[in-house]
Design a protein around this motif. Structure first.
Motif, short mmCIF file in Angstrom:
data_model
loop_
_atom_site.label_atom_id
_atom_site.label_comp_id
_atom_site.label_asym_id
_atom_site.label_seq_id
_atom_site.Cartn_x
_atom_site.Cartn_y
_atom_site.Cartn_z
N GLY A 187 0.79 -1.27 0.02
CA GLY A 187 -0.15 0.21 -0.13
C GLY A 187 0.91 1.39 0.02
O GLY A 187 0.58 2.23 -0.73
N GLU A 188 1.87 1.18 0.55
CA GLU A 188 2.66 2.35 0.88
C GLU A 188 3.41 2.88 -0.58
O GLU A 188 3.21 4.03 -1.00
N GLY A 189 3.91 1.65 -1.42
CA GLY A 189 4.37 1.98 -2.64
C GLY A 189 3.32 2.47 -3.70
O GLY A 189 3.56 3.56 -4.46
N LEU A 280 8.92 6.70 -13.35
CA LEU A 280 9.15 6.72 -12.22
C LEU A 280 7.92 6.16 -11.28
O LEU A 280 8.07 5.22 -10.38
N ALA A 281 6.80 6.72 -11.62
CA ALA A 281 5.22 6.48 -10.83
C ALA A 281 5.27 4.69 -11.24
O ALA A 281 4.84 3.99 -10.21
N ARG A 282 5.51 4.19 -12.41
CA ARG A 282 5.49 2.90 -12.61
C ARG A 282 6.28 1.82 -12.21
O ARG A 282 5.98 0.87 -11.64
N SER A 283 7.42 2.58 -11.79
CA SER A 283 8.55 1.64 -11.09
C SER A 283 8.21 1.60 -9.75
O SER A 283 8.57 0.48 -8.99
N TRP A 284 7.27 2.68 -9.15
CA TRP A 284 6.81 2.34 -7.54
C TRP A 284 5.98 1.31 -7.63
O TRP A 284 5.64 0.66 -6.80
N VAL A 285 4.89 1.20 -8.46
CA VAL A 285 4.05 0.19 -8.54
C VAL A 285 4.89 -1.07 -8.81
O VAL A 285 4.13 -2.11 -7.93
N ASP A 286 5.72 -1.14 -9.59
CA ASP A 286 6.49 -2.69 -9.77
C ASP A 286 7.12 -3.11 -8.29
O ASP A 286 7.06 -4.20 -8.29
N GLU A 287 7.73 -2.07 -7.83
CA GLU A 287 8.28 -2.39 -6.53
C GLU A 287 7.13 -2.71 -5.46
O GLU A 287 7.62 -3.87 -4.67
N ALA A 288 6.24 -1.99 -5.48
CA ALA A 288 5.06 -2.66 -4.64
C ALA A 288 4.63 -4.09 -4.83
O ALA A 288 4.09 -4.49 -3.88
N LEU A 289 4.42 -4.36 -5.93
CA LEU A 289 3.91 -5.64 -6.34
C LEU A 289 4.95 -6.73 -5.85
O LEU A 289 4.51 -7.88 -5.49
N THR A 290 6.12 -6.62 -5.51
CA THR A 290 7.00 -7.54 -4.94
C THR A 290 6.64 -7.95 -3.60
O THR A 290 6.89 -9.00 -3.25
N HIS A 291 5.84 -7.03 -2.90
CA HIS A 291 5.32 -7.37 -1.55
C HIS A 291 4.12 -8.16 -1.39
O HIS A 291 3.68 -8.57 -0.34
N LEU A 292 3.81 -8.70 -2.78
CA LEU A 292 2.60 -9.45 -3.00
C LEU A 292 3.07 -11.03 -3.08
O LEU A 292 2.10 -11.86 -3.22
N ALA A 293 4.22 -11.11 -2.89
CA ALA A 293 5.05 -12.48 -3.21
C ALA A 293 4.42 -13.67 -2.23
O ALA A 293 4.42 -13.14 -1.33
N GLY A 294 3.88 -14.56 -2.94
CA GLY A 294 3.63 -15.68 -1.89
C GLY A 294 1.94 -15.77 -1.83
O GLY A 294 1.28 -16.45 -1.19
#
Length: 316
Positions: A187-189, A280-294
Motif C-alpha cells: 500500500g505504501e508503494g 518513475l510512477a510505474r517503477s514504484w508500482v513494480d516495486e510495490a507488487l514484489t510485496h505480494l509474493a506468496g
C-alpha cells in the motif's frame, strides 16, 4: 462497497442542522473510495473477510481520509475539490477545520472497537500523515535532496493511509502480522505511485473530469516531480535548452496570468521530463507488487495487481 458507502454517509451525519451540512459535505460529494476498497481487497487475504470488523476498518480509513481533506483545503486555500467548491470555501476556515475534527473523532470511536493493535497502528498512520504535511510545509533542509524530500512527503501524506488501509484489512480479517505488514508495504508503494502520477495529471488532466485547472500545483508553488527533476538536471549541468527555459519561466513568476500558466504547462507537457515522471510512477508500482509474493495462488491476487496498476493508468 455499497455497505461501506451507506455506513460512511451515516457516520458523517450529525444531529444538528447547521453542523451536519459541513460534516456530510465531502462524503456526499463522492470520491474514488480507494482506501476502503483496498481494505476490502486486503481482507480477502485473511481467513475471515466477511467479519464486521472489515467494514468498520474500511469506514475508518475513508473517514480519516475525508477529515484530512477538510484540513488540506484550508491550508491550500483551495477553491475546488472534485469539481465542486471546497468546504472551507462554503462554510469558512473555522467550520471546515472543526468539521474535519468531528470526523477524526468519529473514526477514533470506530477504530477503538477494533482492538489495541488497530488503535496504535491507526494513530501511527495519522501521525505520519501529519508529519508528511509538515515536511511539505517546511520544505527540504539544507543539504537534503529535494527529490528524496518530496518522496518522503508523498509517503507521509498519501502512502501512510493507503498502507494502513491494506494493513487494517488483513488484521480485521484475522490475518497474520507478517501478511498485514507485507500488504502495508504494498500500500505504501502504490500510494507514492498515485501521488507521482498526480504530478503528471496536474499537467495533462482534463479539467472537466478532474475539476482542476492544468498547472494548479505550479500556480500554487507546490513542488512536483517534473519540476524537481528539471532542477536536479540543472544542478547536474545536464539540463537541455527547453528545460532551462521552463525553469526560467517558473523563476520569473507571473503564473497567475492564465496565458502564461498555459504556456508553461504546454512546455512541460512537451518535455521528456513528464515521461520520466510516468516511468518513475510505474517503477514504484513494480516495486510495490514484489510485496505480494506468496499470494499468487489467492483469487484476490489479480485484483490487487489491477488495483496497483490503476494508480498510474490514470496518467494521460
Amino acid at each position: 462497497m455499497e455497505v461501506v458507502e451507506e455506513r460512511l454517509r451515516s457516520v458523517c451525519r450529525v444531529d444538528d442542522v447547521v453542523v451536519d451540512s459541513a460534516t456530510s459535505y465531502l462524503a456526499d460529494a463522492g470520491g474514488k473510495r480507494l482506501r476502503p476498497l483496498l481494505t476490502l481487497l486486503a481482507a480477502e487475504v485473511g481467513p475471515h473477510p466477511d467479519s464486521p470488523d472489515v467494514i468498520d476498518a474500511a469506514v475508518v480509513m475513508e473517514l480519516t481520509h475525508l477529515a484530512s481533506l477538510y484540513h488540506d483545503d484550508v491550508m491550500d486555500e483551495a477553491p475546488k475539490r472534485r469539481g465542486v467548491p471546497t468546504a472551507q470555501y462554503i462554510f469558512g476556515n473555522s467550520s471546515a477545520i472543526m468539521a474535519g475534527d468531528v470526523l477524526f473523532s468519529r473514526a477514533s470511536k470506530i477504530v477503538a472497537g477494533l482492538g489495541q493493535k488497530a488503535i496504535y497502528m491507526h494513530a501511527e498512520s495519522f501521525e505520519r500523515l501529519c508529519m508528511g504535511q509538515l515536511h511539505e510545509t517546511v520544505g527540504p533542509q539544507a543539504g537534503e535532496d529535494p527529490i528524496e524530500h518530496h518522496l518522503k512527503v508523498l509517503s507521509g501524506k498519501t502512502g501512510s493511509l493507503i498502507a494502513a488501509s491494506a494493513h487494517h484489512g488483513v488484521m480485521a480479517a484475522g490475518g497474520p502480522d507478517e501478511t498485514s505488514e507485507a500488504l502495508a508495504q504494498f500500500g505504501e508503494g502504490i500510494g507514492v505511485a498515485f501521488q507521482i502520477a498526480d504530478d503528471v495529471i496536474d499537467l495533462a488532466s482534463d479539467p472537466d473530469l478532474t475539476g482542476k485547472t492544468p498547472g494548479t500545483d505550479l500556480l500554487e508553488g507546490v513542488p512536483t516531480m517534473p519540476t524537481l527533476l528539471l532542477e536536479r538536471a540543472a544542478a547536474d549541468g545536464t539540463i537541455d535548452d527547453s528545460g532551462a527555459a521552463i525553469l526560467a519561466f517558473l523563476a520569473e513568476g507571473r503564473l497567475d496570468e492564465d496565458e502564461r500558466l498555459a504556456q508553461v504547462v504546454e512546455m512541460l507537457k512537451a518535455h521528456p521530463v513528464v515521461d520520466e515522471t510516468r516511468t518513475l510512477a510505474r517503477s514504484w508500482v513494480d516495486e510495490a507488487l514484489t510485496h505480494l509474493a506468496g499470494l499468487e495462488d489467492r483469487e484476490v491476487y489479480g485484483y490487487l495487481v489491477m488495483f496497483a496498476h490503476a494508480m498510474v493508468e490514470r496518467m494521460a
